[in-house]
Design an enzyme around this catalytic site. Structure first.
Site, PDB file in Angstrom:
ATOM      1  N   ASP A 202     -90.687 -21.463  -0.685  1.00 23.21           N
ATOM      2  CA  ASP A 202     -89.635 -21.827   0.266  1.00 23.21           C
ATOM      3  C   ASP A 202     -89.015 -20.534   0.799  1.00 23.21           C
ATOM      4  O   ASP A 202     -88.378 -19.786   0.052  1.00 23.21           O
ATOM      5  CB  ASP A 202     -88.593 -22.679  -0.458  1.00 23.21           C
ATOM      6  N   HIS A 203     -89.193 -20.281   2.100  1.00 15.80           N
ATOM      7  CA  HIS A 203     -88.755 -18.999   2.665  1.00 15.80           C
ATOM      8  C   HIS A 203     -87.231 -18.874   2.730  1.00 15.80           C
ATOM      9  O   HIS A 203     -86.704 -17.795   2.994  1.00 15.80           O
ATOM     10  CB  HIS A 203     -89.359 -18.807   4.052  1.00 15.80           C
ATOM     11  N   ARG A 204     -86.499 -19.955   2.494  1.00 17.55           N
ATOM     12  CA  ARG A 204     -85.045 -19.853   2.390  1.00 17.55           C
ATOM     13  C   ARG A 204     -84.662 -19.158   1.086  1.00 17.55           C
ATOM     14  O   ARG A 204     -83.623 -18.480   0.997  1.00 17.55           O
ATOM     15  CB  ARG A 204     -84.401 -21.242   2.411  1.00 17.55           C
TER      16      ARG A 204
END
Length: 231
Positions: A202-204
């Site tokens: 998850d790039h967050r």
């Protein structure tokens, strides 16, 4: 000849489909790949299976052990995004999910507090979870609270894929098929046991540098796995 077969969307498959759609359209996925020389890991596995014939040891067992060790240095991959609180929550425990294919569909039970287990304890827990899942007896508690997931697509003869993160988790690792391939060792061409790892995150929660370093460190342990048994 011809015609159609209609299968009701219900039970495990319905739940899995809803979770995967929610994950795919909520978490911005990034997938990175790393091809790894697994020869030393496979040699170690053969030794351990001969020494402990009572244990159900597989490549996935050793990969799981090394993932748990690697997560110690990369806690962002064992975190969750709390939208309501506006916080990133780092978990100091690892509930390690194991994707299991069953007649009812894909089930992902998890081993609670796997980071505190020995290799023997982990092997026993994995075997119990997979057996229970295939018997259709997985308890709801075993399906919730996962923090990081492993999936073994290599058992189907697949080299690599782009796994979808389980909702609420930061990452998932797919282990591809382990096969004999040409590989350069100390400047010489040799035949080695090679696999491809695919890490979706998850790039967050995880940026490219963090994901890449995790994958590189994991690959180093798989190339020289004996430290994973004593650390």
């Amino acid at each position: 000849m011809g015609g159609e077969t209609r299968i009701p969307i219900a039970g495990v498959r319905k739940h899995t489909a809803a979770a995967m759609v929610r994950s795919a359209f909520t978490a911005p996925h990034v997938t990175e790949f790393l091809t790894v020389d697994m020869t030393a890991t496979m040699e170690l596995l053969a030794e351990l299976k001969a020494k402990f014939p009572d244990l159900k040891l597989t490549p996935m067992t050793l990969v799981a052990r090394m993932v748990l060790l690697t997560l110690r240095s990369h806690p962002s991959l064992n975190s969750t995004w709390d939208e309501q609180a506006g916080e990133i929550v780092i978990k100091h425990y690892v509930n390690l999910g194991v994707a299991a294919a069953t007649e009812r569909g894909l089930v992902v039970p998890n081993v609670k507090n796997a980071n505190g287990m020995s290799l023997r304890e982990l092997a026993i827990a994995f075997a119990q979870l997979v057996t229970t899942a295939r018997e259709g007896k997985t308890a709801p508690a075993d399906m919730s609270g996962g923090t990081f997931t492993l999936t073994n697509i290599g058992v189907f003869g697949v080299d690599a894929g782009t796994p979808i993160i389980n909702p609420g988790e930061a990452a998932i690792l797919a282990l591809g098929s382990i096969a004999k391939r040409p590989w350069v060792v100390h400047g010489e061409l040799a035949v080695r046991d090679v696999t491809t790892l695919a890490l979706s995150f998850d790039h967050r929660l995880v940026d490219g540098e963090q994901g890449s370093k995790f994958l590189a460190d994991l690959g180093a342990l798989l190339t020289d796995p004996r430290m994973a048994l004593v650390v």
